[in-house]
Structures are given as structure tokens and as C-alpha cells.
Scaffold this motif. Sequence first.
Motif, short mmCIF file in Angstrom:
data_model
loop_
_atom_site.label_atom_id
_atom_site.label_comp_id
_atom_site.label_asym_id
_atom_site.label_seq_id
_atom_site.Cartn_x
_atom_site.Cartn_y
_atom_site.Cartn_z
N UNK A 177 3.39 -47.95 54.45
CA UNK A 177 3.51 -47.22 53.16
C UNK A 177 4.12 -48.02 51.95
N UNK A 178 5.03 -48.72 52.27
CA UNK A 178 5.67 -49.67 51.26
C UNK A 178 4.55 -50.77 50.93
N UNK A 179 3.59 -51.51 51.65
CA UNK A 179 2.66 -51.87 51.47
C UNK A 179 1.83 -51.35 50.43
N UNK A 180 1.41 -49.98 50.68
CA UNK A 180 0.44 -49.40 49.84
C UNK A 180 1.16 -49.49 48.46
N UNK A 181 2.37 -48.89 48.39
CA UNK A 181 2.96 -48.58 47.00
C UNK A 181 3.13 -49.88 46.37
N UNK A 182 3.63 -50.96 46.94
CA UNK A 182 3.26 -52.30 45.99
C UNK A 182 2.12 -52.47 45.66
N UNK A 189 13.21 -44.58 35.12
CA UNK A 189 14.07 -43.04 35.04
C UNK A 189 13.28 -41.82 35.60
N UNK A 190 11.80 -41.99 35.59
CA UNK A 190 10.74 -41.12 36.11
C UNK A 190 11.06 -41.14 37.62
N UNK A 191 11.01 -42.17 38.04
CA UNK A 191 10.89 -42.43 39.47
C UNK A 191 12.15 -41.92 40.05
N UNK A 192 13.39 -42.03 39.56
CA UNK A 192 14.55 -41.45 40.12
C UNK A 192 14.53 -40.10 39.93
N UNK A 216 10.40 -44.97 48.64
CA UNK A 216 9.39 -46.22 48.89
C UNK A 216 9.20 -46.71 47.43
N UNK A 217 8.75 -45.60 46.53
CA UNK A 217 8.52 -46.00 45.16
C UNK A 217 9.53 -46.86 44.40
N UNK A 218 10.83 -45.96 44.56
CA UNK A 218 12.23 -46.61 43.90
C UNK A 218 12.33 -48.03 44.52
N UNK A 219 12.46 -48.27 45.75
CA UNK A 219 12.65 -49.50 46.35
C UNK A 219 11.33 -50.48 45.96
N UNK A 220 10.41 -50.27 45.87
CA UNK A 220 9.14 -51.09 45.13
C UNK A 220 9.76 -51.56 43.71
N UNK A 240 12.82 -54.08 54.78
CA UNK A 240 13.68 -54.71 55.63
C UNK A 240 15.01 -54.94 55.51
N UNK A 241 15.56 -55.07 54.19
CA UNK A 241 16.83 -55.12 53.95
C UNK A 241 17.46 -53.65 54.26
N UNK A 242 17.01 -52.46 54.12
CA UNK A 242 17.29 -51.48 54.48
C UNK A 242 17.50 -51.27 56.15
#
Length: 113
Positions: free
Chosen positions: A15-20, A41-44, A78-82, A89-91
Amino acid sequence: MDNSNCSGDHILDRLHDVVLSRKGADPKSSYTAKLYAKGLKKITQKLGEEAAETIIAGLVEDKKALAGESADLLYHLMVLWAARDLDPQSVWEKLEERTATSGLTEKASRKKA
């Protein structure tokens, strides 16, 4: 417990790969790209909305609804992380560290820091 999905091929890693891959895409072609275009702001805000919906589902809805809201919450996380260039991996590493420590001990150590 089946650990077959605990590798780099875990659904959350995919999922992270797709979001990226949606970063920089046309906002008209992708909901994720639209979120990126609207900014942090919108993502959060969306993450907060999904968290609230997950809480409500956990309190008063069935397991199917809770699963759906949980999936939405994880996606928006995941969107926020990206957006913040945080590699999952950090998480995963932070979670791994915490599994080696009592939850009460770990929580107490955060208060000292």
C-alpha cells in the motif's frame, strides 16, 4: 498464527508503494494525488476524520464496519507518512523495539525523555 505476510511483501508495504506512486500524479486521476495536492493540512484532517469513524465503528458497529474503517484509517496514515517522507520501515522498527519491552516500562520511559 500465519506469519507469511510479515516480510517486505506485507500488504501495508505494498500500500505504501502505491501511495508513493501517486505523488505528483494528476489530482483528477487519483484520490491520493488529490490529497497530496491539497496539502498536509487536508491529509491530517482526513486522518482525524477516519480515526473518529474507526472509534465509532469500534463502539457501536459490527466487525465488517470496523474492518472497513480500520482500512480507511491505515490508508490515510500511509498517505501522511508518504507526504512526510516517513518510510514505514522506521515504524516497523519502532514497533519491533517496543515488543521487546513491557508496555508499562516503555510508556514510563517516554515520560522521562
